[in-house]
Design a protein around this motif. Sequence first.
Motif, short mmCIF file in Angstrom:
data_model
loop_
_atom_site.label_atom_id
_atom_site.label_comp_id
_atom_site.label_asym_id
_atom_site.label_seq_id
_atom_site.Cartn_x
_atom_site.Cartn_y
_atom_site.Cartn_z
N ALA A 1 51.73 35.91 38.08
CA ALA A 1 51.55 35.54 36.69
C ALA A 1 50.14 35.87 36.22
CB ALA A 1 51.83 34.05 36.51
N ILE A 2 49.13 35.49 37.03
CA ILE A 2 47.74 35.70 36.59
C ILE A 2 47.42 37.19 36.47
CG2 ILE A 2 45.34 35.39 37.23
CD1 ILE A 2 46.11 32.68 38.37
N PHE A 3 47.80 37.96 37.48
CA PHE A 3 47.52 39.40 37.44
C PHE A 3 48.22 40.04 36.24
CE2 PHE A 3 45.69 41.12 41.55
CZ PHE A 3 45.19 39.90 41.96
N TYR A 4 49.46 39.62 36.04
CA TYR A 4 50.26 40.24 34.96
C TYR A 4 49.68 39.90 33.60
CZ TYR A 4 54.34 40.85 31.91
OH TYR A 4 55.19 41.20 30.90
N VAL A 5 49.40 38.62 33.39
CA VAL A 5 48.91 38.21 32.07
C VAL A 5 47.53 38.81 31.81
CG1 VAL A 5 48.23 36.24 30.67
CG2 VAL A 5 50.27 36.11 32.07
N THR A 6 46.68 38.84 32.85
CA THR A 6 45.36 39.45 32.68
C THR A 6 45.49 40.91 32.27
OG1 THR A 6 44.54 38.03 34.41
CG2 THR A 6 43.13 39.83 33.77
N ALA A 7 46.31 41.65 33.00
CA ALA A 7 46.48 43.07 32.71
C ALA A 7 47.00 43.26 31.29
CB ALA A 7 47.43 43.71 33.72
N LEU A 8 47.98 42.44 30.93
CA LEU A 8 48.57 42.53 29.61
C LEU A 8 47.51 42.32 28.53
CD1 LEU A 8 51.54 42.94 28.83
CD2 LEU A 8 51.68 40.50 28.40
N LEU A 9 46.72 41.26 28.71
CA LEU A 9 45.69 40.94 27.72
C LEU A 9 44.66 42.06 27.63
CD1 LEU A 9 44.72 37.19 27.88
CD2 LEU A 9 45.30 38.56 25.90
N VAL A 10 44.26 42.58 28.79
CA VAL A 10 43.24 43.64 28.78
C VAL A 10 43.78 44.88 28.07
CG1 VAL A 10 41.90 45.19 30.22
CG2 VAL A 10 42.09 42.80 30.83
N ILE A 11 45.03 45.20 28.34
CA ILE A 11 45.62 46.39 27.69
C ILE A 11 45.66 46.20 26.18
CG2 ILE A 11 47.77 47.67 27.43
CD1 ILE A 11 48.27 47.18 30.42
N VAL A 12 46.11 45.02 25.77
CA VAL A 12 46.20 44.76 24.33
C VAL A 12 44.80 44.77 23.70
CG1 VAL A 12 46.82 43.04 22.62
CG2 VAL A 12 48.37 43.54 24.50
#
Lengths: 331, 528
Positions: free
Chosen positions: A301-312
Amino acid sequence: MGLKSYIAKRIVYMLILIYLVATFNFIIFNMMPGTTLQKYVANVGSKMTPERLEELKRHFGFDKPLHERYILYINNLITWNFGTSFESTQSVQKEIMTALPNTLMLMGISEIMAMIMGILLGVVAAYRRGSKLDTGLVTVSLSTYSIPIFWIGWLMIAIFAVQLGWFEAGGFEPQSWAVPGGRPITILGWMLGRLYMMTLPAITLFIFLFGGWVLLTRACVLETITEDYVTTARAKGLRERTVLLKHVLKNASLPLITSVALTIGFLIGGAMITETVFSYGGMGLLTYAAIFRTDIPIMAAIFYVTALLVIVANFAADLLYGVIDPRIKYG
Amino acid sequence: MGEKEMAAHREKQVSFLIKRFKGFWQQFRRSRRGMLGLIIILVFAVIAAMAPFLSPYDPLAPKLPGYYPRGNPPQASIVCVPTWYKYIPGRESVSENVLLTQDHEFSAESNFDSEGWRLSSSQPSSISAGYSATGGTHDSDGCVKIRYTRAESAPEKVEVALSKDFEFPFNDPPASIWIHVSYVVENSTTLPEPPVRLSFNIIREGESFKVMKENSRIITKVSGLSHNASDWLHDKLKSSGIYSIGGYHEKEIFSQAGTYTFQVIAEIFDDGEGEARDLTIYIDNLQMLLYGHAFGHLGTDSDDNAPRDLFTLLVYGTRISFMVGLLTAIFSVLIGLMVGLVAGYVGGASDEVLMRFADFLLVLPGLPLLIVLVMVLGSSIWNIIGVLIFMGWMGFSRSVRSMVLSLRERPFVESAKAAGGSTLYIIKQHVLPNVFALVYVSLATSVPGAIVSEASLAWLGLGDINVPSWGLMLFEFERAQIATSVPISEYWFWVLPAGIAIALMAMAFILIGFALDEILNPRLRQRR
């Protein structure tokens, strides 16, 4: 190519990227030595019956073959359903929701302070290049930049918590709150207590982050301050402040915007090392604990959400570029 | 071109390079920051090269050198303070290590005499004792030989003492006592052997402390007419903290500074049976080590197996930090350069793939990913370096790419293309030289990140514990869990030097990178 098709193209890229990130995460998480289940089995030892083992496998979801687990995993990420933590058996959402506010408060305060002061002082340093102030600022920034952050944290604890006794060495709530009736009733009391506990980690983080902003701003401003249009602006007789803010800083701000965006993106990940040193129960400490316990749902969850936020955030920064710099064409 | 012309051409090139370097050096010398960084790095380089000369101890598992069949003891006690603490008011009496003898293997008679070993017995007529050049645990080395031959009447018990005086010059007691001995008893008659008892005494001004409990070491295992290597018995005694030695604590025995006597007492019980009695006791590998509370220039850490000398770790850590920093920087810059060149110059699909891959690595949370990768691969120093390289090239490849993109459109590249230059030729002759300024700067500035990351990994418990690094020092400190309970004055020599060393080395490279950037980046060049 117009803006619309650019955005469409970028969104497709983002989706592919996030899918690859998720897949990569799945692979490395499953390669990590010693899952929770294995550790559990090792603790109980040989007394485990095969039936119990099967039951546990089912419980943790290890009974299915790898490809089924993968599909389930991707499905869970899309539906934003991260499952339950292996370790605490609480839902991942709940775990994150307890840790996230703590991190946002800590990171928010120190990041904003570091950003504002760093950018301001960076501009000043670049503007008064070669002066004592510049030399001092750059030297300080370079040295804070090169000290391990956990070491700064130790010193903070050693001096201000152990030696002087001004602060408590760790935690995010004062120890007096743990006593029944010790919790403050007013919001002000609550805020003061939290700020008190946040002081040392926030200062540590500030020291760590501040130097980076100074150096980045200084470099960006130096790049533009030598441009001809700055000389022109000065020659026109514009006020120095106008030159600095409108002509220099605006043009120098593109890399800064990316940096701010990335900061926001990585914000929710928390400051792992600082939070660990001060046992501050935020996202960083949660990540740390999850990694060392191989708590895959939380890590995922943390890796995914972090990556998502950084991409956005990156995407948003790129769009902002166009607003600030009309020369930039998308396509 | 003829050979002569080639040589002339090469010479011209070399002289051009030298001239360019001289010019660069002129500029670099003017940068005070750059020179400071260079000096710091040179100092560290000298320390790294001279490490074995600066400290005689093993950096990882320092044990007392020499032959000890029951295992070599650690070099020092845990969590020692630096030896120069004795100059601090109030700490004058802090104890240091005291070694009983320099020649515990009795390898030379001259040592035996000069060290002041002496033998005495309660019945000199039946005892002949002294140094023996042969018969030790090693075939060719010496030992102490005590021979008992029954005189006219059986004495019931004969006591032989092997003693040596030694100075204990500290008013603070030692942290612990460690004693080692090897012995064997040879029976030259066929009679059932009489028991022999060995014990150790430590005597202070007439007060005697039997540090080996009576009747605990009665030797009944005796070899035949002549002993061989496997007949030797080896014993070691250890006291520390709550574990007393023979019922005494260190602070009772060594309650004050002064001259002490160490004794090995051999008691021979002769029951008077038979016609004659003839037996020989051999003693070898006799040593006592009194562990002090102070050791080395910076004290020791808390590893219970073999506490490491912190100064030695600090000195050897320089090598590891250099290695991690430089290897990571060189390879991540190389990869970044290749990726940036290909993506920027070749463009197209390769650009997309490479840059998406860089994006991919950039959007993942850095430190957590680093930890997970090291956990997956295992934390050997090479894996750590590998992972740091893997995660360190993206930023640089992006800047190279954007530089190459703009270079590609410049007139001189176009003319080279028009003149029929191949891609490789153009990259080598026209693109690379223009990118190289970036390479130097990036080389210098990627070192600190690697050094600090390695230390952070070690601190998190993922460092290579088989390598003496600064991170290891900090990890051991973290493991000792004393930061939040003990005032910093008790351990600063443990945690400050390592942190300062990391910061200094990292900063030195940043300073150099910064100076290079000022010189090589024309836009930053100051108008003078």
